[in-house]
Design an enzyme around this catalytic site. Structure first.
Site, PDB file in Angstrom:
ATOM      1  N   GLU A  24       0.828  -1.209   0.000  1.00  0.00           N
ATOM      2  CA  GLU A  24       0.000   0.000   0.000  1.00  0.00           C
ATOM      3  C   GLU A  24       0.864   1.261   0.000  1.00  0.00           C
ATOM      4  O   GLU A  24       0.547   2.255  -0.629  1.00  0.00           O
ATOM      5  CB  GLU A  24      -0.843   0.009   1.279  1.00  0.00           C
ATOM      6  CG  GLU A  24      -2.269  -0.413   1.097  1.00  0.00           C
ATOM      7  CD  GLU A  24      -3.115   0.767   0.682  1.00  0.00           C
ATOM      8  OE1 GLU A  24      -3.101   1.091  -0.523  1.00  0.00           O
ATOM      9  OE2 GLU A  24      -3.788   1.336   1.535  1.00  0.00           O
TER      10      GLU A  24
ATOM     11  N   THR B 279      -5.569   9.965  -2.589  1.00  0.00           N
ATOM     12  CA  THR B 279      -5.362   9.873  -1.139  1.00  0.00           C
ATOM     13  C   THR B 279      -4.401  10.971  -0.682  1.00  0.00           C
ATOM     14  O   THR B 279      -4.602  11.576   0.368  1.00  0.00           O
ATOM     15  CB  THR B 279      -4.808   8.482  -0.777  1.00  0.00           C
ATOM     16  OG1 THR B 279      -5.734   7.512  -1.250  1.00  0.00           O
ATOM     17  CG2 THR B 279      -4.640   8.308   0.717  1.00  0.00           C
TER      18      THR B 279
HETATM   19  N1  HSE Z   1      -7.248   6.155   6.411  1.00  0.00           N
HETATM   20  C1  HSE Z   1      -6.749   6.511   5.118  1.00  0.00           C
HETATM   21  C2  HSE Z   1      -7.227   7.918   4.794  1.00  0.00           C
HETATM   22  C3  HSE Z   1      -7.327   5.559   4.102  1.00  0.00           C
HETATM   23  O1  HSE Z   1      -8.404   8.195   5.029  1.00  0.00           O
HETATM   24  O2  HSE Z   1      -6.448   8.726   4.320  1.00  0.00           O
HETATM   25  C4  HSE Z   1      -6.646   5.642   2.785  1.00  0.00           C
HETATM   26  O3  HSE Z   1      -5.386   4.977   2.854  1.00  0.00           O
END
Ligand code: HSE
Length: 285
Positions: free
Chosen positions: A120, A168
């Site tokens: 990831e 993201t």
């Molecule tokens: N927890 C992470 C975010 C999920 O919301 O940025 C995406 O990797």
């Protein structure tokens, strides 16, 4: 050859930023692996044109390296990238499970979570396991300080995916770096309520705990039509609505029997804002 189905996931659930995640019955990636002298990757399906096939740049390449498991890896994407539905996590998780089996590495599902988390990191820049944990373990997961807890929750949800892309990295840039003590208290209360709801398989209680006063309002600004979609879903009987992961997908927790109506309202809410969307009527599981 080994084939695995790797599910979409939804991280955060509002009050559990970077901690909570759920596995969804659909959409899903299908990963096929076959032993090879060196790792090669082919990608087809949803958004495949945006996904590099170079093993150094693809999430599954890092997984193959971490497991010392060179293979030809065929990824059929069902989970579109930049959707907020754990696209790269699905591929990383699927590859970890498949390569572990192909090479008889003997790692447990829990041990595979950090391996997939490294994959990831190739695409998101940081190793979050809040998507890979539910993709591998199923149900509702809590990933906190290196510890993992999985709860066998099973509830109806709608994941509504608009035709806009939010990366993201961009969605993390808008996350506030500070919060007031009032907001921290509210968030802790909501996260605890949500966890109790998941343990009891109670969508009403879980939905109550999805509100988040800190991260979600900042990210909602990146999603055209979010407020209309949220209000429409709640009016149609959803018990809780929030941004799915980093967005732009929006997740609505439902009761048995109202999922179809919630899905329709969400798609119409996006249409009112001039955005096309598709709704997955699915289930945490
Ligand atoms: N927890 C992470 C975010 C999920 O919301 O940025 C995406 O990797």
């Amino acid at each position: 050859m080994i084939t695995v189905r790797a599910p979409a996931t939804s991280a955060n659930l509002g009050s559990g930023f970077d901690v909570f995640g759920v596995a969804l019955d659909r959409p899903a990636d299908v990963i096929r692996v076959e032993k090879a002298p060196r790792t090669t990757i082919s990608v087809t399906g949803a958004g495949s044109q945006y996904i590099p096939e170079d093993p150094d740049k693809n999430t599954v390449g890092a997984v193959a390296e971490a497991l010392d498991a060179p293979a030809h890896i065929d990824i059929d994407k069902g989970v579109r990238p930049a959707s907020g539905l754990g696209s790269s996590a699905a591929s990383a998780a699927g590859a970890a499970v498949a390569l572990n089996a192909l090479y008889d590495r003997g790692l447990s599902r829990e041990e595979l979570v950090p391996v997939a988390g490294e994959g990831e990191a190739v695409v998101s820049g940081e190793a979050h396991v809040d998507n890979v944990a539910p993709a591998i373990l199923g149900g509702f997961t809590i990933a906190s300080g290196g510890d993992l807890t999985a709860v066998r929750a099973r509830m109806p949800v709608v994941a509504c995916l608009p035709e806009i892309a939010v990366s993201t990295r961009d969605a993390r840039r808008v996350v506030p770096t500070q919060a007031s003590i009032e907001d921290v208290v509210e968030t802790v209360g909501n996260a605890a309520t949500l966890t109790a709801g998941m343990c009891r398989n109670d969508p009403k209680l879980a939905g109550k705990g999805m509100d988040d006063p800190v991260v979600t309002p900042a990210r909602a600004e990146l999603i055209t039509g979010y407020e209309t979609v949220r209000e429409g879903a709640l009016a149609a009987g959803a018990t809780g609505v929030t941004v799915s992961g980093a967005g732009p997908a929006v997740l609505a927790l439902c009761r048995e029997g109202n999922r179809r109506k919630v899905a329709r309202e969400m798609v119409e809410g996006f249409a009112d804002a001039g955005v096309e969307a598709r709704a997955y009527q699915t289930r945490i599981g």
